[in-house]
Design a protein around this motif. Sequence first.
Motif, PDB file in Angstrom:
ATOM      1  N   GLU A 203       0.825  -1.215   0.000  1.00  0.00           N
ATOM      2  CA  GLU A 203       0.000   0.000   0.000  1.00  0.00           C
ATOM      3  C   GLU A 203       0.858   1.263   0.000  1.00  0.00           C
ATOM      4  O   GLU A 203       0.364   2.359   0.289  1.00  0.00           O
ATOM      5  CB  GLU A 203      -0.981  -0.034   1.177  1.00  0.00           C
ATOM      6  CG  GLU A 203      -2.039  -1.121   0.992  1.00  0.00           C
ATOM      7  CD  GLU A 203      -3.130  -1.120   2.067  1.00  0.00           C
ATOM      8  OE1 GLU A 203      -3.054  -0.284   2.989  1.00  0.00           O
ATOM      9  OE2 GLU A 203      -4.045  -1.965   1.975  1.00  0.00           O
TER      10      GLU A 203
ATOM     11  N   CYS B 186      -1.624  -1.511 -12.263  1.00  0.00           N
ATOM     12  CA  CYS B 186      -3.094  -1.496 -12.306  1.00  0.00           C
ATOM     13  C   CYS B 186      -3.647  -2.142 -13.573  1.00  0.00           C
ATOM     14  O   CYS B 186      -4.705  -2.782 -13.540  1.00  0.00           O
ATOM     15  CB  CYS B 186      -3.597  -0.051 -12.229  1.00  0.00           C
ATOM     16  SG  CYS B 186      -3.169   0.774 -10.691  1.00  0.00           S
TER      17      CYS B 186
ATOM     18  N   THR C 218     -11.464  -3.127 -12.478  1.00  0.00           N
ATOM     19  CA  THR C 218     -11.285  -3.110 -11.028  1.00  0.00           C
ATOM     20  C   THR C 218     -10.085  -3.975 -10.630  1.00  0.00           C
ATOM     21  O   THR C 218      -9.738  -4.944 -11.311  1.00  0.00           O
ATOM     22  CB  THR C 218     -12.537  -3.605 -10.295  1.00  0.00           C
ATOM     23  OG1 THR C 218     -12.841  -4.951 -10.710  1.00  0.00           O
ATOM     24  CG2 THR C 218     -13.733  -2.714 -10.591  1.00  0.00           C
TER      25      THR C 218
ATOM     26  N   THR D 283      -7.189  -4.724  -6.940  1.00  0.00           N
ATOM     27  CA  THR D 283      -6.917  -4.522  -5.521  1.00  0.00           C
ATOM     28  C   THR D 283      -5.473  -4.090  -5.339  1.00  0.00           C
ATOM     29  O   THR D 283      -4.561  -4.682  -5.930  1.00  0.00           O
ATOM     30  CB  THR D 283      -7.160  -5.816  -4.717  1.00  0.00           C
ATOM     31  OG1 THR D 283      -8.519  -6.226  -4.911  1.00  0.00           O
ATOM     32  CG2 THR D 283      -6.918  -5.589  -3.238  1.00  0.00           C
TER      33      THR D 283
ATOM     34  N   ARG E 108      -5.000  -4.107   0.383  1.00  0.00           N
ATOM     35  CA  ARG E 108      -6.368  -4.522   0.710  1.00  0.00           C
ATOM     36  C   ARG E 108      -7.397  -3.538   0.157  1.00  0.00           C
ATOM     37  O   ARG E 108      -8.589  -3.650   0.479  1.00  0.00           O
ATOM     38  CB  ARG E 108      -6.533  -4.619   2.232  1.00  0.00           C
ATOM     39  CG  ARG E 108      -5.675  -5.701   2.892  1.00  0.00           C
ATOM     40  CD  ARG E 108      -6.230  -6.068   4.244  1.00  0.00           C
ATOM     41  NE  ARG E 108      -5.397  -6.993   4.964  1.00  0.00           N
ATOM     42  CZ  ARG E 108      -5.341  -8.311   4.750  1.00  0.00           C
ATOM     43  NH1 ARG E 108      -6.073  -8.840   3.779  1.00  0.00           N
ATOM     44  NH2 ARG E 108      -4.555  -9.091   5.476  1.00  0.00           N
ATOM     45  N   GLN E 109      -6.954  -2.584  -0.650  1.00  0.00           N
ATOM     46  CA  GLN E 109      -7.841  -1.513  -1.086  1.00  0.00           C
ATOM     47  C   GLN E 109      -8.472  -1.819  -2.448  1.00  0.00           C
ATOM     48  O   GLN E 109      -7.758  -2.031  -3.434  1.00  0.00           O
ATOM     49  CB  GLN E 109      -7.060  -0.192  -1.175  1.00  0.00           C
ATOM     50  CG  GLN E 109      -6.293   0.160   0.085  1.00  0.00           C
ATOM     51  CD  GLN E 109      -7.173   0.136   1.324  1.00  0.00           C
ATOM     52  OE1 GLN E 109      -8.268   0.698   1.337  1.00  0.00           O
ATOM     53  NE2 GLN E 109      -6.688  -0.521   2.371  1.00  0.00           N
ATOM     54  N   PRO E 110      -9.810  -1.832  -2.519  1.00  0.00           N
ATOM     55  CA  PRO E 110     -10.473  -2.044  -3.814  1.00  0.00           C
ATOM     56  C   PRO E 110     -10.405  -0.761  -4.644  1.00  0.00           C
ATOM     57  O   PRO E 110     -10.771   0.313  -4.171  1.00  0.00           O
ATOM     58  CB  PRO E 110     -11.918  -2.368  -3.417  1.00  0.00           C
ATOM     59  CG  PRO E 110     -12.109  -1.679  -2.098  1.00  0.00           C
ATOM     60  CD  PRO E 110     -10.770  -1.696  -1.414  1.00  0.00           C
TER      61      PRO E 110
ATOM     62  N   TYR F 161     -10.595   4.922  -5.584  1.00  0.00           N
ATOM     63  CA  TYR F 161     -11.062   3.915  -4.635  1.00  0.00           C
ATOM     64  C   TYR F 161     -12.473   3.483  -5.041  1.00  0.00           C
ATOM     65  O   TYR F 161     -13.345   4.331  -5.351  1.00  0.00           O
ATOM     66  CB  TYR F 161     -11.089   4.470  -3.217  1.00  0.00           C
ATOM     67  CG  TYR F 161      -9.734   4.561  -2.561  1.00  0.00           C
ATOM     68  CD1 TYR F 161      -9.326   3.607  -1.630  1.00  0.00           C
ATOM     69  CD2 TYR F 161      -8.853   5.598  -2.863  1.00  0.00           C
ATOM     70  CE1 TYR F 161      -8.077   3.683  -1.016  1.00  0.00           C
ATOM     71  CE2 TYR F 161      -7.598   5.688  -2.259  1.00  0.00           C
ATOM     72  CZ  TYR F 161      -7.224   4.727  -1.336  1.00  0.00           C
ATOM     73  OH  TYR F 161      -5.986   4.808  -0.738  1.00  0.00           O
ATOM     74  N   ASN F 162     -12.701   2.183  -5.025  1.00  0.00           N
ATOM     75  CA  ASN F 162     -14.002   1.630  -5.411  1.00  0.00           C
ATOM     76  C   ASN F 162     -14.928   1.678  -4.202  1.00  0.00           C
ATOM     77  O   ASN F 162     -15.262   0.661  -3.595  1.00  0.00           O
ATOM     78  CB  ASN F 162     -13.819   0.192  -5.907  1.00  0.00           C
ATOM     79  CG  ASN F 162     -15.085  -0.380  -6.520  1.00  0.00           C
ATOM     80  OD1 ASN F 162     -16.098   0.301  -6.635  1.00  0.00           O
ATOM     81  ND2 ASN F 162     -15.016  -1.641  -6.913  1.00  0.00           N
TER      82      ASN F 162
ATOM     83  N   GLN G 221     -19.348  -0.466  -2.627  1.00  0.00           N
ATOM     84  CA  GLN G 221     -18.508  -0.461  -3.822  1.00  0.00           C
ATOM     85  C   GLN G 221     -19.344  -0.066  -5.035  1.00  0.00           C
ATOM     86  O   GLN G 221     -20.456  -0.562  -5.229  1.00  0.00           O
ATOM     87  CB  GLN G 221     -17.855  -1.824  -4.032  1.00  0.00           C
ATOM     88  CG  GLN G 221     -16.802  -2.139  -2.983  1.00  0.00           C
ATOM     89  CD  GLN G 221     -15.958  -3.348  -3.341  1.00  0.00           C
ATOM     90  OE1 GLN G 221     -16.137  -3.966  -4.375  1.00  0.00           O
ATOM     91  NE2 GLN G 221     -15.029  -3.696  -2.460  1.00  0.00           N
TER      92      GLN G 221
ATOM     93  N   ARG H 166      -1.440 -10.498  -6.387  1.00  0.00           N
ATOM     94  CA  ARG H 166      -2.253  -9.741  -5.426  1.00  0.00           C
ATOM     95  C   ARG H 166      -2.319 -10.581  -4.141  1.00  0.00           C
ATOM     96  O   ARG H 166      -3.130 -11.501  -4.023  1.00  0.00           O
ATOM     97  CB  ARG H 166      -3.672  -9.501  -5.959  1.00  0.00           C
ATOM     98  CG  ARG H 166      -3.771  -8.993  -7.396  1.00  0.00           C
ATOM     99  CD  ARG H 166      -3.427  -7.540  -7.525  1.00  0.00           C
ATOM    100  NE  ARG H 166      -3.598  -7.096  -8.924  1.00  0.00           N
ATOM    101  CZ  ARG H 166      -3.184  -5.934  -9.384  1.00  0.00           C
ATOM    102  NH1 ARG H 166      -2.577  -5.073  -8.578  1.00  0.00           N
ATOM    103  NH2 ARG H 166      -3.363  -5.601 -10.651  1.00  0.00           N
TER     104      ARG H 166
END
Length: 434
Positions: A35, A41, A55, A57, A60-62, A77-78, A86, A328
Amino acid sequence: MQAIDPRTLVEPDRVHRLAYTSEEIFEREIEQIFEKIWIYCGHESQVRKPGDYHTLTIGRQPMIMVRGRDNKVRVLYNRCPHRGVQLCGNTRGNVGGNFVCSYHAWSFHLDGQLESMPLMKGYEGTRLTRDNPDCHMKAAARVDSYRGFVFASLAPTGPTLAEFLGDAKVAFDDMCDRSPEGEVEVVPVCHRVVQHSNWKFFMENQMDALHPSVTHQSTGVAATRVEKKIAAASGHAPLYYHYLSAFATPFDKWDGVQTVNYPRGHGILKAYMGLRPQDPDTKAYEKLMVKAYGHDKTEEFLSRSIHHVLIYPYLSVQSPLQQLRCLRPISPSETLSEIWHFRLKGAPEAIYRRSLWYYNLVNSPATMVNADDLENWSKGQWGLQSRGGDWVSFHREFGRDTTENGTTYSNKGTSEAVMRSQFKAWLDYMTEGA
């Protein structure tokens, strides 16, 4: 209970098993590494039109990678800022002109700015006003790209993307330079595998030149027999048999395949496969390359000695065959692996098909090669959870490699310099600011 100090886990020639099994260490990895650093991406061709999204991750961030109306690619951020729902439930698609929350219909422009919320009178006199940043979708702190490959960092400060990649950027140069147009585009089908092992097993394995002749012997030997039989009958065997028979390369030949280990844990496993047969398809392709770049540049691009490049701690790029594998991490003993494939723009269909064979024969979830590795990594995870010993050995060729300006060159291909380099980077990340 006293916190585990990562510095007690790493020694110059060995690593403690807790680096692979501890929940506490894993949580620190998420916070201190995944993080903070630049995370891959996706490719710009995954979001071609305004409203297209993908989408993913980060730690731990969606997150959502989306192309805006201004044609700019953003990473958001989703999460709806209202109640946390979400906004995108699918892996990919097109949201049209706005993101709309399925719970209370809050709507956001493609740049994440609030567009509207129903019954706005209900918020009069509260702190929730249109000019409050809390009303907008939050964006990743930093987003950048290199040759169409998009990265994001959730940390507002730190090395630039160029600084993070360093010399390992050759992974993307080598892939794109093989296109007569200097660009690639993603093939939208992605293989996804959850491996029941720590993410480090994958990263160590990619440049471990000792294991192929052991782990993949049955596949390599069987492919060699068929390859020779076809060659004897017809004069030549298809290249895709060579993809598999190369795994039967003897130990002494693997010792001649050098690894280059850069700072930050990145590295290169140099080429060991012959991927330039002088067949009509290759000659037609090389003719297009010469037309685009001239003879000298074409030879420079196609003669790079690369099998694949690691971008530590989560990316393996097999640039000569347009493959990319991205990790991931899920838990200390679970890791999602995404396996992507790319087309060389302007290259003949036959060249694409050639790399597609490798994608399906070697890197897909269904292959014998991948299955062999997954089994070893799972057994490795189980073994390290036992009390049969505390240390993982990285002694092979210790002290016999060559280091120049921070880069370590293995003098033997089977040197465990790869693992030593990766854990040096790991420890730097884990103790940064400590």
